[in-house]
Design an enzyme around this catalytic site. Structure first.
Site, PDB file in Angstrom:
ATOM      1  CD1 TRP A 149      -2.664   1.790   0.540  1.00 55.51           C
ATOM      2  CD2 TRP A 149      -1.279   2.480   2.158  1.00 55.51           C
ATOM      3  NE1 TRP A 149      -3.004   3.085   0.857  1.00 55.51           N
ATOM      4  CE2 TRP A 149      -2.175   3.534   1.851  1.00 55.51           C
ATOM      5  CE3 TRP A 149      -0.309   2.698   3.148  1.00 55.51           C
ATOM      6  CZ2 TRP A 149      -2.119   4.781   2.492  1.00 55.51           C
ATOM      7  CZ3 TRP A 149      -0.257   3.927   3.786  1.00 55.51           C
ATOM      8  CH2 TRP A 149      -1.164   4.953   3.455  1.00 55.51           C
ATOM      9  CD  GLU A 168      -4.635  -1.243   2.323  1.00 57.89           C
ATOM     10  OE1 GLU A 168      -3.443  -1.314   2.642  1.00 57.89           O
ATOM     11  OE2 GLU A 168      -5.534  -0.919   3.118  1.00 57.89           O
ATOM     12  CE  LYS A 178      -6.445   6.166   2.739  1.00 62.02           C
ATOM     13  NZ  LYS A 178      -5.506   6.358   3.848  1.00 62.02           N
ATOM     14  CG  ASP A 192      -8.584  -0.474   4.785  1.00 64.04           C
ATOM     15  OD1 ASP A 192      -9.665   0.028   5.161  1.00 64.04           O
ATOM     16  OD2 ASP A 192      -7.542  -0.379   5.451  1.00 64.04           O
ATOM     17  CG  HIS A 206      -8.671   2.248   1.997  1.00 59.43           C
ATOM     18  ND1 HIS A 206      -7.434   1.736   1.721  1.00 59.43           N
ATOM     19  CD2 HIS A 206      -8.574   2.824   3.214  1.00 59.43           C
ATOM     20  CE1 HIS A 206      -6.622   1.969   2.746  1.00 59.43           C
ATOM     21  NE2 HIS A 206      -7.296   2.630   3.663  1.00 59.43           N
ATOM     22  CG  HIS A 209      -6.058  -3.938   5.728  1.00 56.27           C
ATOM     23  ND1 HIS A 209      -5.179  -2.906   5.475  1.00 56.27           N
ATOM     24  CD2 HIS A 209      -5.287  -5.058   5.881  1.00 56.27           C
ATOM     25  CE1 HIS A 209      -3.944  -3.387   5.468  1.00 56.27           C
ATOM     26  NE2 HIS A 209      -3.987  -4.686   5.703  1.00 56.27           N
ATOM     27  CG  ASP A 244      -9.819   7.795  10.812  1.00 52.09           C
ATOM     28  OD1 ASP A 244      -8.770   7.622  10.145  1.00 52.09           O
ATOM     29  OD2 ASP A 244     -10.036   7.206  11.879  1.00 52.09           O
ATOM     30  CG  ASP A 280      -7.032   3.714   9.208  1.00 57.43           C
ATOM     31  OD1 ASP A 280      -6.980   2.588   8.721  1.00 57.43           O
ATOM     32  OD2 ASP A 280      -6.626   4.732   8.614  1.00 57.43           O
ATOM     33  CG  ASP A 297      -5.224  -0.811   8.599  1.00 61.19           C
ATOM     34  OD1 ASP A 297      -4.601  -0.245   9.513  1.00 61.19           O
ATOM     35  OD2 ASP A 297      -5.190  -0.425   7.404  1.00 61.19           O
TER      36      ASP A 297
HETATM   37  C1  RNT Z   1      -3.854   3.200   5.094  1.00 61.15           C
HETATM   38  C2  RNT Z   1      -3.925   1.756   4.760  1.00 61.15           C
HETATM   39  C3  RNT Z   1      -2.780   0.908   5.253  1.00 61.15           C
HETATM   40  C4  RNT Z   1      -2.252   1.344   6.596  1.00 61.15           C
HETATM   41  C5  RNT Z   1      -1.286   0.390   7.227  1.00 61.15           C
HETATM   42  C6  RNT Z   1      -0.556   1.013   8.357  1.00 61.15           C
HETATM   43  O1  RNT Z   1      -4.977   3.885   4.787  1.00 61.15           O
HETATM   44  O2  RNT Z   1      -5.130   1.231   5.214  1.00 61.15           O
HETATM   45  O3  RNT Z   1      -3.148  -0.415   5.223  1.00 61.15           O
HETATM   46  O4  RNT Z   1      -3.293   1.588   7.499  1.00 61.15           O
HETATM   47  O5  RNT Z   1      -0.450  -0.124   6.280  1.00 61.15           O
HETATM   48 ZN    ZN Z   2      -5.459  -0.838   5.308  1.00 59.70          ZN
END
Ligand code: RNT
Ligand code: ZN
Length: 419
Positions: free
Chosen positions: A183, A224, A226, A259, A262, A286, A294, A296, A327
């Protein structure tokens, strides 16, 4: 209600409760190391802000400042969470000491810098996943693999190759596959003048990284995607279409990673899981919680977490097709509690999914009985899940709900507040 009564209720619907618990206990979930120290790692100046479009907010006391503290905190969290676990490491968590020659930059890291993590994993019976760290480093210009600067790109390609070698080492040492996730936060704050160039360079850079030899049954590189990040709002090189296309065109050497933080707010990863599994033998996830900007926040037992887990279970994902990783990172609350809540919630959602009479629901759908389908799905929501969860925790020798937070508060007082 007792476990036996709860079990009888599920069994009346055709659910094998014992089989559900046994299955859950056999499924590895990768727990990210980075909740414990706000994604700082050990290889760069921890006073510098994170880059790459990710951010931790909050200044709760007790952040782990070195490998010993991070391992101790991780150990406490492990003791509070049921299920089979892996640790998910980032390259920035390399451990440099006198014995292994001290600090080296990310293009030069080697398996020996993760020897202490391997020992940690062996001690706790953990597998390990791995991530090259393409952010929070002076060589982000701010781009990495998609940079127009040849020297920058070379540095990060060498980093990626080093990470393949480290992933092979982790897989070999621990006797289980290592998921290695690529990523980057590469992108632009404002309207780019060239959207194609960075993506072509990114694609070529991944090609080079994956030209490093590895056994695809042991090392599973992922791409990954985003949608945007903080400070990179207008353009992300590794967009969804980019990452999926790369994985689809290179099925023999990598897999896609979604993820759920994302995507655009009304898109759901739960629905994307079966879409991807129609084409990919394996995918990676993830699990996180997006909220506003955000991606996360700590995983809750919310509808989408439950829905994601339902799809993993229904699509046969627990037999290895779906690689589950967590994550999230919150620096505004007790970090060990944050970790624990997210891991326990993921286990809860998986157990709920395993306690769902999926064959019966599928039959109702296939027979066109959508009334029965709705009634069944609604009534499942009030089944005595908590009693099965308590039983599962007990069997795993893990504290039940209501019985673990005191341990974290005591550790906070005795350890975290003294840091
Ligand atoms: C960031 C991604 C990625 C990170 C990690 C730390 O938006 O989700 O996966 O969170 O690699
Ligand atoms: Zn991630």
């Amino acid at each position: 209600m007792s476990y036996q009564e709860a079990k009888a209720k599920y069994e009346a619907l055709g659910v094998d409760v014992e089989a559900a618990m046994a299955k859950l206990a056999s499924v590895p979930v990768a727990i990210h190391c980075w909740q414990g120290d706000d994604v700082r790692g050990f290889d760069t100046d921890p006073s510098k802000p994170l880059t790459g479009g990710i951010q931790t907010t909050g200044n709760y006391p007790g952040r782990a400042r070195n490998p010993e503290e991070l391992m101790a905190d991780f150990e406490l969290m492990l003791s509070l969470c049921p299920g089979m676990k892996k640790i998910n490491l980032h390259a920035s968590y390399a451990i440099f000491d006198e014995e292994n020659g001290g600090w080296v930059d990310r293009d030069k890291i080697e398996p020996k810098h993760f020897k202490k993590w391997v020992d940690f994993c062996k001690k706790h019976g953990l597998g390990a996943d791995f991530n090259p760290t393409f952010f929070s480093h002076p060589k982000c210009d701010p781009l990495t693999l998609s940079s127009a600067n040849e020297e920058t790109r070379r540095f990060w390609i060498e980093h990626g190759k080093a990470c393949i070698r480290i992933s092979s080492y982790l897989a070999r040492e621990l006797g289980q596959p290592c998921i290695m996730n690529i990523w980057t936060g590469d992108g632009f704050k404002d309207i780019p003048g060239d959207r194609l160039g960075p993506r072509v360079r990114y694609r070529e850079a991944i090609d080079e990284i994956l030209s490093e030899p590895y056994d695809f049954s042991l090392v599973k590189p992922c791409i990954e995607s985003k949608v945007f990040g903080i400070g990179v709002e207008a353009y992300t090189a590794g967009s969804s279409e980019f990452a999926l296309s790369y994985a689809a065109m290179n099925k023999e050497k990598c897999i896609p990673l979604m993820d759920n933080g994302h995507y655009h707010p009304t898109e759901v990863v739960s629905d994307k899981i079966p879409a991807l599994l129609t084409f990919f033998p394996e995918i990676a996830l993830h699990i996180t919680r997006p909220i506003r900007w955000d991606s996360d926040h700590v995983v809750l037992l919310d509808d989408e977490t439950k829905e994601i887990c339902k799809e993993i279970v229904r699509c046969g994902g627990l037999d290895g097709r779906v690689k589950i990783a967590l994550d999230y990172f919150d620096a505004s609350i007790n970090r060990i509690a944050a970790w624990t809540v997210g891991v326990r919630n993921t286990q809860k959602a998986l157990l709920m999914a395993l306690l769902t009479p999926n064959d019966a629901l599928r039959k109702m759908q296939d027979e066109g009985d959508f009334t029965a389908l709705m009634v069944a799905q609604e009534e499942m929501k009030t089944l005595p899940f908590g009693d099965v969860w308590a039983e599962y925790c007990g069997r795993c020798n893990i504290p039940q709900d209501g019985a673990w937070f005191g341990t974290v508060k005591k550790y906070e007082k005795d350890v975290l507040l003294k840091r």
